[in-house]
Design a protein around this motif. Structure first.
Motif, mmCIF file in Angstrom:
data_model
loop_
_atom_site.group_PDB
_atom_site.id
_atom_site.type_symbol
_atom_site.label_atom_id
_atom_site.label_comp_id
_atom_site.label_asym_id
_atom_site.label_seq_id
_atom_site.Cartn_x
_atom_site.Cartn_y
_atom_site.Cartn_z
ATOM 1 N N VAL A 1 -2.329 16.119 2.657
ATOM 2 C CA VAL A 1 -2.533 14.670 2.633
ATOM 3 C C VAL A 1 -2.687 14.252 1.176
ATOM 4 C CG1 VAL A 1 -4.115 12.781 3.229
ATOM 5 C CG2 VAL A 1 -3.593 14.548 4.925
ATOM 6 N N VAL A 2 -1.892 13.277 0.792
ATOM 7 C CA VAL A 2 -1.966 12.724 -0.567
ATOM 8 C C VAL A 2 -2.222 11.230 -0.405
ATOM 9 C CG1 VAL A 2 -0.723 12.336 -2.721
ATOM 10 C CG2 VAL A 2 -0.315 14.445 -1.417
ATOM 11 N N ASP A 3 -3.310 10.763 -1.014
ATOM 12 C CA ASP A 3 -3.595 9.327 -0.880
ATOM 13 C C ASP A 3 -4.449 8.850 -2.054
ATOM 14 O OD1 ASP A 3 -3.446 6.813 0.600
ATOM 15 O OD2 ASP A 3 -3.049 8.092 2.335
ATOM 16 N N MET A 4 -4.871 7.610 -1.985
ATOM 17 C CA MET A 4 -5.464 6.969 -3.170
ATOM 18 C C MET A 4 -6.950 6.651 -3.001
ATOM 19 S SD MET A 4 -2.223 4.432 -3.346
ATOM 20 C CE MET A 4 -2.239 4.379 -1.568
ATOM 21 N N GLN A 5 -7.628 6.663 -4.145
ATOM 22 C CA GLN A 5 -9.008 6.175 -4.194
ATOM 23 C C GLN A 5 -9.199 5.442 -5.527
ATOM 24 O OE1 GLN A 5 -11.773 9.521 -4.287
ATOM 25 N NE2 GLN A 5 -11.482 9.732 -6.494
ATOM 26 N N ASP B 1 -5.618 0.775 2.403
ATOM 27 C CA ASP B 1 -7.067 0.663 2.263
ATOM 28 C C ASP B 1 -7.526 1.776 1.322
ATOM 29 O OD1 ASP B 1 -9.776 0.634 2.424
ATOM 30 O OD2 ASP B 1 -9.888 1.053 4.583
ATOM 31 N N ILE B 2 -7.882 1.389 0.092
ATOM 32 C CA ILE B 2 -8.227 2.379 -0.934
ATOM 33 C C ILE B 2 -9.538 3.109 -0.610
ATOM 34 C CG2 ILE B 2 -9.518 0.862 -2.485
ATOM 35 C CD1 ILE B 2 -7.924 2.130 -4.825
ATOM 36 N N THR B 3 -10.282 2.573 0.345
ATOM 37 C CA THR B 3 -11.556 3.206 0.707
ATOM 38 C C THR B 3 -11.419 4.139 1.919
ATOM 39 O OG1 THR B 3 -12.238 1.446 2.233
ATOM 40 C CG2 THR B 3 -12.810 1.144 -0.095
ATOM 41 N N ALA B 4 -10.205 4.280 2.455
ATOM 42 C CA ALA B 4 -10.020 5.050 3.695
ATOM 43 C C ALA B 4 -10.266 6.552 3.501
ATOM 44 C CB ALA B 4 -8.609 4.821 4.247
ATOM 45 N N HIS B 5 -9.831 7.098 2.387
ATOM 46 C CA HIS B 5 -10.011 8.524 2.052
ATOM 47 C C HIS B 5 -9.577 9.461 3.200
ATOM 48 C CE1 HIS B 5 -13.371 7.366 -1.063
ATOM 49 N NE2 HIS B 5 -12.231 6.720 -1.249
ATOM 50 N N PRO B 6 -8.342 9.329 3.666
ATOM 51 C CA PRO B 6 -7.931 10.093 4.853
ATOM 52 C C PRO B 6 -7.812 11.599 4.645
ATOM 53 C CG PRO B 6 -6.055 8.914 3.917
ATOM 54 C CD PRO B 6 -7.265 8.444 3.182
ATOM 55 N N TRP B 7 -7.881 12.051 3.381
ATOM 56 C CA TRP B 7 -7.842 13.502 3.134
ATOM 57 C C TRP B 7 -9.074 14.200 3.707
ATOM 58 C CZ3 TRP B 7 -7.839 9.726 -0.652
ATOM 59 C CH2 TRP B 7 -9.059 9.511 -1.305
ATOM 60 N N ALA C 1 -11.153 5.793 -16.612
ATOM 61 C CA ALA C 1 -10.135 5.000 -15.910
ATOM 62 C C ALA C 1 -10.746 4.032 -14.904
ATOM 63 C CB ALA C 1 -9.152 5.931 -15.226
ATOM 64 N N ARG C 2 -12.088 4.092 -14.751
ATOM 65 C CA ARG C 2 -12.739 3.120 -13.860
ATOM 66 C C ARG C 2 -12.400 1.690 -14.253
ATOM 67 N NH1 ARG C 2 -18.733 5.252 -13.424
ATOM 68 N NH2 ARG C 2 -18.072 7.287 -12.694
ATOM 69 N N LEU C 3 -12.115 1.534 -15.540
ATOM 70 C CA LEU C 3 -11.732 0.199 -16.037
ATOM 71 C C LEU C 3 -10.494 -0.324 -15.312
ATOM 72 C CD1 LEU C 3 -12.091 0.825 -19.880
ATOM 73 C CD2 LEU C 3 -13.527 -0.657 -18.465
ATOM 74 N N LEU C 4 -9.703 0.628 -14.814
ATOM 75 C CA LEU C 4 -8.443 0.237 -14.156
ATOM 76 C C LEU C 4 -8.617 -0.012 -12.652
ATOM 77 C CD1 LEU C 4 -6.100 2.835 -15.916
ATOM 78 C CD2 LEU C 4 -6.430 0.434 -16.514
ATOM 79 N N THR C 5 -9.879 0.066 -12.198
ATOM 80 C CA THR C 5 -10.126 -0.086 -10.756
ATOM 81 C C THR C 5 -9.545 -1.381 -10.175
ATOM 82 O OG1 THR C 5 -12.048 1.344 -10.813
ATOM 83 C CG2 THR C 5 -11.937 -0.203 -8.986
ATOM 84 N N PRO C 6 -9.756 -2.519 -10.808
ATOM 85 C CA PRO C 6 -9.193 -3.746 -10.212
ATOM 86 C C PRO C 6 -7.679 -3.674 -10.047
ATOM 87 C CG PRO C 6 -10.732 -4.281 -11.975
ATOM 88 C CD PRO C 6 -10.522 -2.798 -12.028
ATOM 89 N N LEU C 7 -7.029 -3.028 -11.038
ATOM 90 C CA LEU C 7 -5.574 -2.887 -10.988
ATOM 91 C C LEU C 7 -5.158 -1.982 -9.820
ATOM 92 C CD1 LEU C 7 -3.454 -3.980 -13.010
ATOM 93 C CD2 LEU C 7 -3.348 -1.667 -13.983
ATOM 94 N N ALA C 8 -5.869 -0.856 -9.710
ATOM 95 C CA ALA C 8 -5.561 0.102 -8.634
ATOM 96 C C ALA C 8 -5.795 -0.538 -7.275
ATOM 97 C CB ALA C 8 -6.420 1.358 -8.786
ATOM 98 N N ARG C 9 -6.902 -1.276 -7.161
ATOM 99 C CA ARG C 9 -7.206 -1.926 -5.871
ATOM 100 C C ARG C 9 -6.169 -2.977 -5.519
ATOM 101 N NH1 ARG C 9 -13.784 -2.588 -5.393
ATOM 102 N NH2 ARG C 9 -14.188 -0.354 -5.443
ATOM 103 N N ALA C 10 -5.748 -3.725 -6.533
ATOM 104 C CA ALA C 10 -4.754 -4.776 -6.289
ATOM 105 C C ALA C 10 -3.428 -4.149 -5.847
ATOM 106 C CB ALA C 10 -4.560 -5.610 -7.548
ATOM 107 N N ALA C 11 -3.043 -3.048 -6.501
ATOM 108 C CA ALA C 11 -1.777 -2.388 -6.146
ATOM 109 C C ALA C 11 -1.835 -1.883 -4.706
ATOM 110 C CB ALA C 11 -1.498 -1.228 -7.104
#
Ligand SMILES: C[S@@+](CC[C@H](N)C(=O)[O-])C[C@H]1O[C@@H](n2cnc3c(N)ncnc32)[C@H](O)[C@@H]1O
Length: 196
Positions: free
Chosen positions: A132-136, A159-165, A142-152
């Protein structure tokens, strides 16, 4: 940006020539070239996606590359009937149970991803390898880039909070844990058959 996750996830699957791998939420088939490199012409890729448009592009990709070992099935990973899907795969020349499976950037799009995972495991050998490959949210500087990652992610419906791994952590042995892009991409792979 997202290729790094594919490369590492597919690498961690340790596929062998001739095996059958199931790509859940395969989209346009971006994983296929990497899978083909490992499976060879005697192997089989089973791509499942609920979107006819995505599958159409995946089919075009397979035709253009001259791959005749790709089976594409339109199905909703959450709602599908595993027995029915196994029969469909067999009807298209594949094996009822796959040797391995992966889901890249797909489970986080499914609010009921645990149901999709449960269905997926029914389509595999008891000792199949899964990745499983997914996003968080990114970590460290890189926390500074969190808004960008969340928007993408939100833009793509993920859902970036799903953590399906987590499913791999819970249901597999020999779990490989990897990450890329400052932790934004999380990779887990393991063998079905009990907690790590
Ligand atoms: C972000 S794309 C990723 C595609 C591919 N795995 C990749 O790495 O490029 C997510 C894919 O999951 C598919 N998908 C979303 N929900 C699904 C569901 N419930 N059942 C099957 N496919 C689904 C979408 O149609 C889309 O093709």
């Amino acid at each position: 940006m997202y290729r790094a996750g594919r490369v590492r996830g597919i690498g961690a699957l340790t596929l062998r020539p001739g095996e059958q791998v199931l790509d859940l939420g395969c989209g346009t088939g971006l994983n296929f070239p990497l899978l083909q490199d490992r499976l060879g012409p005697s192997g089989t890729i089973v791509g499942i996606d609920r979107s006819a448009r995505m599958l159409q592009q995946a089919r075009r990709r397979a035709i253009k590359a001259g791959w005749d070992n790709v089976i594409l099935i339109q199905a909703d990973a959450v709602l599908l009937d595993p027995a029915e899907l196994c029969a469909t795969i067999q009807g298209q020349g594949g094996s009822g149970t796959s040797d391995a499976a992966l889901a890249t950037y797909a489970l986080s799009l499914m609010p009921e991803w645990r149901k999709a995972w449960a269905n997926l495991t029914q389509l595999l050998r008891n000792d199949a390898r899964v990745a499983v490959v997914d996003m968080q949210d990114p970590v460290g500087w890189a926390r500074l880039l969190t808004p960008l990652a969340r928007a993408a992610c939100a833009l793509g419906g993920a859902d970036i909070t799903a953590h399906p791994w987590q499913a791999v952590e819970e249901d597999c042995t020999g779990v490989i844990r990897d990450s890329a892009r400052a932790g934004h991409l999380q990779i887990r792979a393991g063998t079905l058959g009990g907690p790590a």
